[in-house]
Design an enzyme around this catalytic site. Structure first.
Site, PDB file in Angstrom:
ATOM      1  N   GLU A 183       0.856  -1.240  -0.123  1.00 45.22           N
ATOM      2  CA  GLU A 183      -0.259   0.005   0.136  1.00 45.22           C
ATOM      3  C   GLU A 183       0.811   1.285  -0.190  1.00 45.22           C
ATOM      4  O   GLU A 183       0.427   2.159   0.608  1.00 45.22           O
ATOM      5  CB  GLU A 183      -1.063  -0.052   1.178  1.00 45.22           C
ATOM      6  N   ASN A 237       2.096  -5.026  -3.548  1.00 45.06           N
ATOM      7  CA  ASN A 237       0.729  -5.487  -2.914  1.00 45.06           C
ATOM      8  C   ASN A 237      -0.236  -4.428  -2.638  1.00 45.06           C
ATOM      9  O   ASN A 237       0.441  -3.202  -1.939  1.00 45.06           O
ATOM     10  CB  ASN A 237       0.701  -6.527  -1.574  1.00 45.06           C
ATOM     11  N   HIS A 254     -10.076  -6.565  -1.954  1.00 45.47           N
ATOM     12  CA  HIS A 254     -11.019  -6.499  -0.638  1.00 45.47           C
ATOM     13  C   HIS A 254     -12.223  -5.701  -1.314  1.00 45.47           C
ATOM     14  O   HIS A 254     -12.221  -4.552  -1.635  1.00 45.47           O
ATOM     15  CB  HIS A 254     -10.574  -5.419   0.617  1.00 45.47           C
ATOM     16  N   GLU A 288      -5.794 -10.944  -0.933  1.00 46.72           N
ATOM     17  CA  GLU A 288      -6.416 -10.860   0.123  1.00 46.72           C
ATOM     18  C   GLU A 288      -8.056 -10.520  -0.180  1.00 46.72           C
ATOM     19  O   GLU A 288      -8.858  -9.960   0.647  1.00 46.72           O
ATOM     20  CB  GLU A 288      -6.233  -9.460   0.887  1.00 46.72           C
ATOM     21  N   ASP A 320     -11.726 -10.687  -0.421  1.00 45.86           N
ATOM     22  CA  ASP A 320     -13.242 -11.085   0.304  1.00 45.86           C
ATOM     23  C   ASP A 320     -14.268  -9.979  -0.154  1.00 45.86           C
ATOM     24  O   ASP A 320     -13.847  -9.007  -1.039  1.00 45.86           O
ATOM     25  CB  ASP A 320     -13.085 -10.657   2.096  1.00 45.86           C
TER      26      ASP A 320
END
Ligand code: XIL
Length: 364
Positions: free
Chosen positions: A169, A211, A247, A276, A278
């Site tokens: 990030e 990432n 996400h 990651e 979801d």
């Protein structure tokens, strides 16, 4: 296109007759788990719950104490990502003290269960310890703190980590370097290249990744990563991959341009990954998702998986937890939840079955 699984022919020789019996191995074995359904060149991963928001809950450490949880973890996945256990605040709580126990336990579990490990993370603005955030250090000291952290942590797990999220990030929504990131603010963006170089020296076999979230659709953030990736590659910095955290929220639509984004990095010769995933939703009163919501959620999961399957060198597909029991979502996104592929009691949602079927079809 991803390579189709080769037809395997087992040849049995009997010494008595010296005759050969060609026996086709069943092309579509009963696929009962995500990992067994997946194409052989694709790792299916999950975050391993512990640390972070879990500490605020009354339950004990999920990875250590929840036996049914561990069972599903071993059975369904062939890659694991420590959710918090390798982050600075957790693994390096005091300047001269490391806390390796929980990360060691995950790496050992992974070895015992034939799982790869994704290391997460080395250079990030968040979840850094107070001694670092609040300390007063010269630039030279900060640089040496980062360098020795990377050598210590990456070196400890040398040969046991498939992929490291080296830089996490680092850009904001405008595609600018994040000034909240202590390393970038104090040492300048050039520190990112150094972090990759140090990680590579500490473990030459680990694949080193950028990432981030918010890179599921094209835009200035993706552009910033593409520019950076090109620069790093031109300088022969050991950068090996670009990952989308993914996400997702049902408020913002399906990730229907993710394949195109990943392809841009694949075109640079980089590996790509979903790290990651979801899919959170606004929960109706009572907190139970409707059948329609679960169907939509399943389609988002599938779109993300299809994106990875469509790109040659997307070899790692990780969901950020597999059960709502431990998901970070309700803690961080008020009114949203139910973001994982299993309910709290580990019963499977449509998203789970969709992923498994999609993997099984891709394996053929
Ligand atoms: C989250 C964890 O899931 C929580 O347990 C913790 O409290 C906060 O961080 N992007 C990342 C992850 O790279 O490390 C974050 O994980 C989620 C967003």
């Amino acid at each position: 296109m991803r390579r189709a699984a080769r037809t395997v022919v087992a040849v049995l020789a009997t010494t008595a007759t010296l005759s050969f019996v060609a026996q086709p191995v069943q092309a579509h074995p009963q696929t009962k788990t995500l990992r067994s359904a997946a194409p052989r060149d694709l790792r299916i991963g999950t975050a391993v719950a512990g640390g972070g928001h879990h500490v605020e809950h009354s339950y004990p450490d999920p990875f250590t104490y929840d036996r049914p949880y561990r069972k599903v973890l071993a059975k369904e996945f062939n890659s694991v990502s420590p959710e918090n256990q390798m982050k600075w605040e957790f693994i390096h709580p005091e300047r001269n003290k490391y806390n390796f126990g929980p990360a060691d336990a995950i790496v050992k579990f992974a070895r015992q269960h034939g799982q790869a490990v994704r290391g997460h993370t080395l250079l990030w603005h968040s979840q850094n310890p107070a001694w670092l955030n609040e300390g007063t250090f010269t630039k030279a000291e900060l640089r040496s703190i980062l360098k020795s952290h990377i050598f210590t942590v990456v070196g400890r797990y040398r040969g046991q980590i498939q992929q490291w999220d080296v830089a996490n990030e680092i850009f904001n929504e405008n595609g600018e370097y994040r000034q909240e990131n202590i390393w970038i603010r104090e040492l300048g963006p050039g520190i990112v290249a150094d972090a990759f170089r140090w990680a590579h020296q500490a473990d030459p076999r680990a694949q080193l990744f950028l990432n981030d979230y918010g890179v599921e659709w094209p835009g200035v953030k993706v552009d910033a990563y593409e520019t950076l990736a090109k620069e790093l590659l031109a300088q022969r910095v050991p950068l090996h991959g670009f990952a989308s955290q993914a996400h997702l929220s049902m408020r913002y639509g399906a990730p229907d341009q993710l394949a195109g984004v990943l392809q841009r990095f694949d075109d640079l010769g980089l590996k790509t990954a979903i790290t990651e995933l979801d899919v959170r939703m606004d929960l109706p009163e009572g907190g139970v998702p409707t059948a329609e919501q679960l169907t939509t959620q399943a389609s988002y999961y599938k779109t993300a998986l299809d994106a990875c399957l469509a790109v040659d060198d997307c070899n790692s597909f990780t969901i950020w937890g597999f059960t709502d029991k431990y998901s970070w979502v309700p803690v961080f996104f008020p009114a949203e939840g139910a973001a994982t592929v299993m309910f709290e009691d580990f019963t499977k949602k449509p998203a789970y079955y969709t992923l498994r079927d999609t993997l099984a079809r891709a394996r053929r």
